[in-house]
Design a protein around this motif. Structure first.
Motif, PDB file in Angstrom:
ATOM      1  N   ARG A  11       0.835  -1.211   0.000  1.00  9.01           N
ATOM      2  CA  ARG A  11       0.000   0.000   0.000  1.00  9.01           C
ATOM      3  C   ARG A  11       0.866   1.255   0.000  1.00  9.01           C
ATOM      4  O   ARG A  11       0.572   2.220  -0.715  1.00  9.01           O
ATOM      5  CB  ARG A  11      -0.922  -0.027   1.214  1.00  9.01           C
ATOM      6  N   ILE A  12       1.940   1.256   0.766  1.00 13.33           N
ATOM      7  CA  ILE A  12       2.848   2.409   0.786  1.00 13.33           C
ATOM      8  C   ILE A  12       3.485   2.593  -0.590  1.00 13.33           C
ATOM      9  O   ILE A  12       3.569   3.712  -1.113  1.00 13.33           O
ATOM     10  CB  ILE A  12       3.937   2.229   1.862  1.00 13.33           C
ATOM     11  N   ALA A  13       3.931   1.484  -1.193  1.00 11.39           N
ATOM     12  CA  ALA A  13       4.572   1.563  -2.508  1.00 11.39           C
ATOM     13  C   ALA A  13       3.618   2.134  -3.553  1.00 11.39           C
ATOM     14  O   ALA A  13       3.999   2.987  -4.358  1.00 11.39           O
ATOM     15  CB  ALA A  13       5.059   0.176  -2.926  1.00 11.39           C
ATOM     16  N   ASP A  45       0.814   3.981  -3.015  1.00 11.78           N
ATOM     17  CA  ASP A  45       0.391   5.349  -2.688  1.00 11.78           C
ATOM     18  C   ASP A  45       1.484   6.381  -2.926  1.00 11.78           C
ATOM     19  O   ASP A  45       1.201   7.546  -3.237  1.00 11.78           O
ATOM     20  CB  ASP A  45      -0.079   5.424  -1.234  1.00 11.78           C
ATOM     21  N   THR A  46       2.756   5.962  -2.768  1.00 11.17           N
ATOM     22  CA  THR A  46       3.865   6.915  -2.909  1.00 11.17           C
ATOM     23  C   THR A  46       4.577   6.809  -4.246  1.00 11.17           C
ATOM     24  O   THR A  46       5.449   7.622  -4.550  1.00 11.17           O
ATOM     25  CB  THR A  46       4.892   6.709  -1.777  1.00 11.17           C
ATOM     26  N   GLY A  47       4.249   5.795  -5.042  1.00 13.00           N
ATOM     27  CA  GLY A  47       4.907   5.616  -6.337  1.00 13.00           C
ATOM     28  C   GLY A  47       6.318   5.075  -6.243  1.00 13.00           C
ATOM     29  O   GLY A  47       7.091   5.186  -7.200  1.00 13.00           O
ATOM     30  N   GLN A  48       6.662   4.462  -5.112  1.00 14.74           N
ATOM     31  CA  GLN A  48       8.002   3.901  -4.940  1.00 14.74           C
ATOM     32  C   GLN A  48       8.018   2.421  -5.332  1.00 14.74           C
ATOM     33  O   GLN A  48       7.004   1.734  -5.205  1.00 14.74           O
ATOM     34  CB  GLN A  48       8.445   4.004  -3.483  1.00 14.74           C
ATOM     35  N   GLN A  55      12.277  -0.721  -2.595  1.00 14.34           N
ATOM     36  CA  GLN A  55      12.757   0.470  -1.879  1.00 14.34           C
ATOM     37  C   GLN A  55      12.020   0.645  -0.560  1.00 14.34           C
ATOM     38  O   GLN A  55      12.624   0.992   0.470  1.00 14.34           O
ATOM     39  CB  GLN A  55      12.555   1.701  -2.772  1.00 14.34           C
ATOM     40  N   VAL A  56      10.724   0.408  -0.570  1.00 11.81           N
ATOM     41  CA  VAL A  56       9.925   0.523   0.649  1.00 11.81           C
ATOM     42  C   VAL A  56      10.386  -0.499   1.681  1.00 11.81           C
ATOM     43  O   VAL A  56      10.501  -0.199   2.873  1.00 11.81           O
ATOM     44  CB  VAL A  56       8.425   0.324   0.329  1.00 11.81           C
TER      45      VAL A  56
END
Length: 206
Positions: free
Chosen positions: A37-39, A41-44, A48-49
């Motif tokens: 979800r972080i990847a 939402d942030t486009g990473q 990397q996350v």
């Protein structure tokens, strides 16, 4: 990068497999789902996350296996929001029944059953070229997240089942973004534990 999920004092944890003997936990609550979800939402990139949250200690991999603490590699906080689905179009080269179905698609259009017509449409347009609209392929639904069984756990079979057969699969794991876009998180080995006797009676009973 290979990720696993496991239980640590009844808490969901996610870790990177560093070797056949050791995994390195990732400092996050919510497991693989939270990382993905972080990847999204942030486009990473997911790698990397994960790398930004790697812990310092290692956990013995075999101990997790022996204590039956392994979990499926990706789970949703609400199992009802996890769909276990697939398409028969990925089995053309190995399933005799699919080959027989494929041969039957050579008859005249007006002689096709609705099921055969859907199958034929999926073969012809189930994988459209970029920028083109394809046909909805033949698709089946197995259940929600409650039907997923963790590694090393018992496989339940109802009393009315006629068969209990192993069927190894390569499963794609996806997460739908806030804008409705599906993102592939990765792949996992799975076992489509099935009642093949009942399924052979009528292939629509999936």
């Amino acid at each position: 990068m290979r990720l696993i999920q496991y239980l640590d004092q009844d808490q969901l944890r996610v870790a990177v497999v560093e070797s056949p003997d050791a995994v390195r936990p990732v400092d996050i609550n919510g497991g693989t789902y939270a990382l993905a979800r972080i990847a999204i939402d942030t486009g990473q990139p997911l790698t990397q996350v994960v790398e930004a949250r790697l812990g310092e200690t290692l956990v013995d991999y075999q101990t997790l296996v022996d204590e039956q603490r392994l979990l499926p590699p990706l789970t949703h906080p609400d199992p009802a929001h996890c769909l276990v689905t697939g398409t028969g179009l990925t089995h053309l080269g190995s399933a005799d029944t699919r080959s027989a179905m494929h041969a039957k698609t050579q008859v005249k259009e007006e002689e096709l059953t609705d099921s055969m017509r859907m199958f034929k449409l999926g073969v012809a347009g189930g994988k459209p070229a970029p920028g083109e609209s394809g046909a909805q392929p033949e698709w089946f639904y197995k259940g929600d997240g409650d039907c997923i069984v963790a590694p090393e756990a018992a496989l339940p079979s109802p009393a009315f089942a006629e068969d209990a057969g192993e069927e190894p699969e390569l499963a794609g794991l996806y997460l739908v973004g806030a804008d409705g876009t599906p993102w592939r998180v990765g792949y996992a080995l799975g076992n489509e534990f099935s009642d093949h006797v009942t399924e052979r009676f009528n292939y629509l009973w999936l």
